[in-house]
Write a protein that holds these residues in place. Structure first.
Motif, PDB file in Angstrom:
ATOM      1  N   ILE A 172       5.279  -5.802  -3.301  1.00 16.66           N
ATOM      2  CA  ILE A 172       4.046  -6.172  -2.594  1.00 16.66           C
ATOM      3  C   ILE A 172       2.926  -5.371  -3.239  1.00 16.66           C
ATOM      4  N   ASP A 173       2.100  -6.062  -3.987  1.00 14.57           N
ATOM      5  CA  ASP A 173       1.088  -5.383  -4.798  1.00 14.57           C
ATOM      6  C   ASP A 173      -0.305  -5.724  -4.273  1.00 14.57           C
ATOM      7  N   ASN A 174      -1.166  -4.709  -4.193  1.00 11.08           N
ATOM      8  CA  ASN A 174      -2.568  -4.895  -3.805  1.00 11.08           C
ATOM      9  C   ASN A 174      -2.727  -5.582  -2.455  1.00 11.08           C
ATOM     10  N   PHE A 175      -1.923  -5.179  -1.493  1.00  8.17           N
ATOM     11  CA  PHE A 175      -2.056  -5.745  -0.148  1.00  8.17           C
ATOM     12  C   PHE A 175      -3.397  -5.312   0.447  1.00  8.17           C
ATOM     13  N   GLU A 176      -4.098  -6.253   1.043  1.00 10.05           N
ATOM     14  CA  GLU A 176      -5.424  -5.971   1.589  1.00 10.05           C
ATOM     15  C   GLU A 176      -5.581  -6.673   2.933  1.00 10.05           C
ATOM     16  N   TYR A 177      -6.165  -5.953   3.917  1.00 12.06           N
ATOM     17  CA  TYR A 177      -6.457  -6.597   5.198  1.00 12.06           C
ATOM     18  C   TYR A 177      -7.764  -6.051   5.744  1.00 12.06           C
ATOM     19  N   ARG A 178      -8.368  -6.809   6.652  1.00  6.49           N
ATOM     20  CA  ARG A 178      -9.587  -6.385   7.345  1.00  6.49           C
ATOM     21  C   ARG A 178      -9.466  -6.776   8.819  1.00  6.49           C
ATOM     22  N   VAL A 179     -10.054  -5.962   9.669  1.00 10.14           N
ATOM     23  CA  VAL A 179     -10.064  -6.236  11.109  1.00 10.14           C
ATOM     24  C   VAL A 179     -11.378  -6.918  11.472  1.00 10.14           C
ATOM     25  N   ILE A 180     -11.290  -8.013  12.234  1.00 11.94           N
ATOM     26  CA  ILE A 180     -12.483  -8.680  12.759  1.00 11.94           C
ATOM     27  C   ILE A 180     -12.408  -8.576  14.277  1.00 11.94           C
ATOM     28  N   GLU A 181     -12.884  -7.470  14.816  1.00 11.85           N
ATOM     29  CA  GLU A 181     -12.687  -7.190  16.236  1.00 11.85           C
ATOM     30  C   GLU A 181     -13.401  -8.185  17.136  1.00 11.85           C
ATOM     31  N   GLU A 182     -14.557  -8.666  16.712  1.00  9.14           N
ATOM     32  CA  GLU A 182     -15.300  -9.609  17.562  1.00  9.14           C
ATOM     33  C   GLU A 182     -14.540 -10.914  17.740  1.00  9.14           C
ATOM     34  N   GLN A 183     -13.658 -11.227  16.816  1.00  6.72           N
ATOM     35  CA  GLN A 183     -12.846 -12.450  16.906  1.00  6.72           C
ATOM     36  C   GLN A 183     -11.411 -12.152  17.341  1.00  6.72           C
ATOM     37  N   GLU A 184     -11.106 -10.870  17.578  1.00  8.26           N
ATOM     38  CA  GLU A 184      -9.757 -10.423  17.937  1.00  8.26           C
ATOM     39  C   GLU A 184      -8.715 -10.919  16.930  1.00  8.26           C
ATOM     40  N   TYR A 231      -2.864  -3.431 -23.028  1.00 15.34           N
ATOM     41  CA  TYR A 231      -2.666  -2.796 -21.717  1.00 15.34           C
ATOM     42  C   TYR A 231      -2.000  -3.848 -20.835  1.00 15.34           C
ATOM     43  N   THR A 232      -0.688  -3.793 -20.774  1.00 15.04           N
ATOM     44  CA  THR A 232       0.047  -4.790 -19.991  1.00 15.04           C
ATOM     45  C   THR A 232       0.367  -4.293 -18.593  1.00 15.04           C
ATOM     46  N   GLY A 233      -0.217  -3.127 -18.209  1.00 20.28           N
ATOM     47  CA  GLY A 233       0.031  -2.590 -16.871  1.00 20.28           C
ATOM     48  C   GLY A 233      -0.022  -3.698 -15.830  1.00 20.28           C
ATOM     49  N   PRO A 234       1.048  -3.951 -15.101  1.00 18.88           N
ATOM     50  CA  PRO A 234       1.129  -5.160 -14.283  1.00 18.88           C
ATOM     51  C   PRO A 234       0.104  -5.252 -13.158  1.00 18.88           C
ATOM     52  N   HIS A 235      -0.628  -4.162 -12.885  1.00 16.92           N
ATOM     53  CA  HIS A 235      -1.573  -4.174 -11.775  1.00 16.92           C
ATOM     54  C   HIS A 235      -2.922  -4.766 -12.153  1.00 16.92           C
ATOM     55  N   THR A 236      -3.097  -5.191 -13.394  1.00 13.71           N
ATOM     56  CA  THR A 236      -4.402  -5.685 -13.816  1.00 13.71           C
ATOM     57  C   THR A 236      -4.224  -6.716 -14.918  1.00 13.71           C
ATOM     58  N   GLN A 237      -5.379  -7.217 -15.427  1.00 16.67           N
ATOM     59  CA  GLN A 237      -5.344  -8.091 -16.593  1.00 16.67           C
ATOM     60  C   GLN A 237      -6.473  -7.684 -17.529  1.00 16.67           C
ATOM     61  N   PRO A 264       5.735   3.359 -11.357  1.00 16.72           N
ATOM     62  CA  PRO A 264       7.022   2.804 -11.793  1.00 16.72           C
ATOM     63  C   PRO A 264       7.844   2.203 -10.648  1.00 16.72           C
ATOM     64  N   GLU A 265       7.815   2.844  -9.472  1.00 14.25           N
ATOM     65  CA  GLU A 265       8.609   2.283  -8.371  1.00 14.25           C
ATOM     66  C   GLU A 265       8.069   0.920  -7.938  1.00 14.25           C
ATOM     67  N   MET A 266       6.758   0.713  -8.082  1.00 15.86           N
ATOM     68  CA  MET A 266       6.164  -0.582  -7.765  1.00 15.86           C
ATOM     69  C   MET A 266       6.606  -1.649  -8.760  1.00 15.86           C
ATOM     70  N   TYR A 267       6.639  -1.311 -10.049  1.00 14.47           N
ATOM     71  CA  TYR A 267       6.814  -2.341 -11.076  1.00 14.47           C
ATOM     72  C   TYR A 267       8.160  -2.295 -11.804  1.00 14.47           C
ATOM     73  N   GLN A 268       8.802  -1.132 -11.844  1.00 14.62           N
ATOM     74  CA  GLN A 268      10.119  -1.049 -12.476  1.00 14.62           C
ATOM     75  C   GLN A 268      11.226  -0.959 -11.440  1.00 14.62           C
ATOM     76  N   GLY A 269      10.828  -0.829 -10.172  1.00 13.99           N
ATOM     77  CA  GLY A 269      11.796  -0.928  -9.088  1.00 13.99           C
ATOM     78  C   GLY A 269      12.286   0.407  -8.550  1.00 13.99           C
ATOM     79  N   TRP A 270      12.825   0.348  -7.355  1.00 13.27           N
ATOM     80  CA  TRP A 270      13.397   1.502  -6.660  1.00 13.27           C
ATOM     81  C   TRP A 270      14.597   1.016  -5.867  1.00 13.27           C
ATOM     82  N   PRO A 271      15.703   1.746  -5.818  1.00 16.98           N
ATOM     83  CA  PRO A 271      15.954   3.045  -6.453  1.00 16.98           C
ATOM     84  C   PRO A 271      15.947   2.949  -7.988  1.00 16.98           C
ATOM     85  N   VAL A 272      15.844   4.119  -8.613  1.00 11.85           N
ATOM     86  CA  VAL A 272      15.862   4.195 -10.073  1.00 11.85           C
ATOM     87  C   VAL A 272      17.256   3.811 -10.566  1.00 11.85           C
ATOM     88  N   ASP A 273      17.283   2.914 -11.563  1.00 10.55           N
ATOM     89  CA  ASP A 273      18.577   2.463 -12.083  1.00 10.55           C
ATOM     90  C   ASP A 273      18.577   2.520 -13.607  1.00 10.55           C
TER      91      ASP A 273
END
Length: 750
Positions: free
Chosen positions: A342-354, A528-534, A648-657
């Motif tokens: 789960i990469d770059n998860f983003e959320y916002r609260v809109i309290e007026e709309q519950e 720069y192939t870092g998977p978090h960007t392009q 690395p745990e985000m993109y190469q996985g966890w546990p380390v293998d």
């Protein structure tokens, strides 16, 4: 004897011919295309930044040209672009203070604010001034004496309480009565209440202490405190030696708490909450996390209510929960799950709309969803396109403004456009131009400024209505006529089918300004192939990015292969537990370009990159040793097992293998055939230099010829003279080993 003389003569004649392949003029052109030398000097208004006034009346910006640097204002009442002030009159006023050192066409001013009618505040050379726009009288403002602020205590919003830490526990004190109340009792050194973990907290010496930290978050009604316990009991450190301090004749030992992939000996963080009325902790079942996956809470307007989010270790499960401290209950609102990450998860609260809105790849594409306080989820956008970010929310109207790529037909999938969507899922395109749009919203959300362009289409900066997207007024337009007169042209965009045989991937190439199609050029992969960007150059200001190195006689290429971000989840997943193969599409693309262009010499391929790009470079030289001939790897994470844990745990996985072992540059060092320069900052506390040293040792043990440059005073990003030295070494490494000619060391940077 006569034949030997002829051979010697032939060699003597060849050497000067080779040295003529590169000249000081080539280096001078390269220098002219460094950022400081082209930005608003030969290429103007590549990207215009606007500064919104605090009173919400409008904004100011700078319009650059060859002739002048003009400060401009737009007032929302008339929506016209005007000079912010009379440049000549203000210059004259400043010269009474600065002894005629100020020039009207190059003023360096900042922090403008409207003080009152006909009065303007600004900063100049570190001092604050008030300008009367009628008389042009200039008054230097007195420097505000900061109250004796104590960073280790925080006042409640209602002004009745002071919160502070003592003996590693949390206390509050009544401002009215001075009565003290201890809220926590289990704190001790290494298990510290009301503290926080600093990513770059530096510890000096063998028995040094980490910097003192204090953190509490008061609820708006002053009835609750949220904070955390920072647990260092079993945490291990990373170490560095600083050899760069002139006054010391021994290196200074530096350390910081940081976990590597798979470590259990990490800093742990536990969220804790306190009732001010009850003067005690309110227990929840929120988990303790490591410093890479701890709970992040935020208060809601309703007393005692908050939203808390966190990801489990391994980044395959994430949660957003609604916490009611009044009833000590927890309600799950969002549960994210992935077989990869789960990469770059983003959320916002809109309290007026519950409701909450959040971005998720659960459909296979990153889309926008809403969830109400009962946990009912609704997809607000649907389709095979990518929502990059939430740009702004109109809470009262329940309208969310998003930046998304790849939705419109015939658009480049990396070019984002602005949309608005309501809570019923009705989507409206606000920026119809078939380009990449970079937007900034006004403080009240009524307007946005849009810098729109492509790598081949110059930037146009406009003010738009947030309601309709209609252009209200033009602000600036890019002018590259000076650069074009020097021979500059924007990079060439290309695409091809990726290694999977079905997906289109994109890239761009830079050519020298004296390009000659009848010649043959080495090609360098700027990776720069870092998977978090392009890396695809989406906007016009990126068109100068690789021009400097190209001027030395190279073709430079940037490629986004399978596994990078911004496309489908399937596209991104190609790199998961597979980062050692991220360059397969790069090799494919360079071979494609060689078939397309006769002036690319595929027998002379180089590669360079920084950080994750440095890993790529090492990997390229080891996994494709007959293809990549020369590499410069800077500040690289050559073995993910020695890296900071989260990436690395985000993109190469966890546990380390065993996959970590398989993709390590260190364990593959024996494969090196070409010329490789390793570079690292001696006190890099982002990517610790230890992996570069260990890679060097592995190359030595494998009896491989390589080069090593340590910049003792530098961190992850290089600066000042060290940056210039590094750039010169990188340029000349390619000149010597890829261009195969004698480099020039002594040239000027300006």
């Amino acid at each position: 004897m006569k034949r030997l003389s002829l051979i010697v003569f032939a060699i003597f004649m060849i050497l000067p011919m080779q040295s003529q392949n590169i000249t000081i003029e080539d280096y001078n052109r390269a220098v002219s295309f460094r950022y400081a030398n082209y930005n608003n000097k030969t290429a103007f208004n590549l990207h215009t930044t606007v500064n919104w006034f605090e009173d919400k009346s409008g904004f100011w910006f700078v319009d650059f040209s060859k002739e002048r640097k003009a400060y401009k204002i737009v007032n929302f009442k008339d929506r016209k672009v005007e000079d912010l002030f009379d440049h000549e009159r203000l210059t004259n006023a400043l010269n009474t203070i600065q002894n005629n050192e100020v020039h009207a066409n190059r003023l360096e001013l900042s922090n403008f604010e409207i003080k009152a009618k006909n009065e303007l505040l600004f900063n100049f050379k570190g001092d604050a001034y008030t300008l009367n726009l009628k008389t042009y009288q200039l008054q230097q403002d007195e420097k505000k004496s900061k109250e004796d602020e104590n960073e280790f205590e925080t006042k409640s919003p209602d002004g009745k309480w002071i919160a502070y830490a003592k003996n590693y526990n949390l206390f509050i004190k009544s401002i009215e009565t001075n009565e003290e109340h201890q809220l926590s009792f289990a704190g001790r050194k290494g298990f510290e209440y009301a503290s926080w973990y600093g990513w770059y907290d530096k510890i000096e010496g063998e028995n040094g202490e980490r910097p003192k930290r204090f953190y509490v978050d008061w609820s708006d009604d002053s009835k609750w405190i949220a904070t955390s316990i920072v647990d260092f009991d079993n945490a291990e450190k990373m170490y560095m030696l600083d050899y760069s301090i002139d006054s010391l004749y021994k290196p200074k030992l530096l350390s910081y708490y940081r976990g590597s992939p798979g470590d259990t000996t990490m800093v742990h963080i536990q969220p804790v909450f306190f009732s001010i009325e009850a003067k005690k902790e309110v227990k929840t079942n929120l988990p303790k996390g490591t410093h890479i996956n701890f709970v992040s809470p935020q208060w809601m307007k309703q007393s005692g209510m908050m939203i808390a989010s966190y990801l489990e270790r391994g980044f395959q499960k994430g949660f957003v929960k609604r916490i009611d401290l009044n009833s000590n209950s927890v309600q799950a609102l969002i549960k994210e799950e992935s077989q990869t990450n789960i990469d770059n998860f983003e959320y916002r609260v809109i309290e007026e709309q519950e409701k909450l809105v959040f971005l998720s790849e659960r459909s296979g594409w990153r889309q926008l969803y809403s969830v109400d306080y009962k946990g009912e989820v609704n997809a607000l956008t649907k389709g095979e396109f990518y929502v990059n970010s939430i740009a702004h929310i109109d809470e009262k109207a329940g309208v969310i403004f998003i930046l998304a790529s790849g939705r419109e037909e015939n658009n480049n999938p990396y070019h984002q456009q602005l949309y608005k969507v309501n809570l019923e899922g009705e989507l409206t395109l606000l920026t119809p131009e078939n380009t990449h749009h970079s937007v900034s919203f006004s403080k009240d959300g009524s307007f946005f400024v849009d810098n729109y362009s492509t790598i081949n289409t110059p930037t146009r900066t406009v003010l738009c209505s947030a309601d309709s997207g209609k252009i209200v007024c033009n602000l600036t337009t890019t002018d590259t006529s000076e650069a074009e007169a020097m021979g500059w042209t924007s990079p060439e965009v290309f695409n091809l089918i990726a290694k999977d045989g079905k997906t289109t991937i994109y890239g761009a190439i830079w050519k020298p300004t004296n390009f000659d199609a009848s010649k043959s050029y080495p090609i360098i992969d700027a990776t720069y192939t870092g998977p978090h960007t392009q890396q695809f150059p989406k906007s016009f200001n990126r068109g100068f990015q690789n021009q400097a190195l190209a001027e030395l006689g190279f073709i430079i290429v940037k490629i986004d292969g399978l596994g990078t971000s911004g496309r489908s989840k399937e596209f991104h997943n190609h790199s998961y537990k597979n980062m050692g193969n991220n360059l397969e599409d790069h090799v494919l693309a360079i071979k494609y370009l060689e078939k397309k262009h006769t002036w690319i010499d595929i027998t002379r391929v180089g590669i360079y990159g920084h950080s994750a790009g440095g890993y790529d470079t090492g990997r390229a030289m080891l996994a494709f040793p007959d293809f990549y001939k020369v590499g410069v790897a800077s500040s690289a994470d050559h073995d993910f097992r020695m890296e900071k844990a989260w990436w690395p745990e985000m993109y190469q996985g966890w546990p380390v293998d065993e996959s970590y072992e398989a993709v390590s540059n260190i364990t593959n060092a024996a494969n090196l055939k070409g010329k490789l320069l390793l570079v690292h900052g001696g006190i890099d506390n982002n990517v610790n230099p230890s992996a570069t040293f260990k890679f060097a040792e592995a190359l030595i043990q494998a009896d491989k010829d390589f080069d090593l440059l340590i910049l003792p005073s530098q961190r992850h990003g290089y600066r000042g003279k060290s940056l210039n030295y590094f750039v010169k070494k990188r340029w000349n490494y390619f000149v010597e080993h890829l261009l195969e000619t004698e480099p020039i060391w002594d040239f000027k940077w300006e």
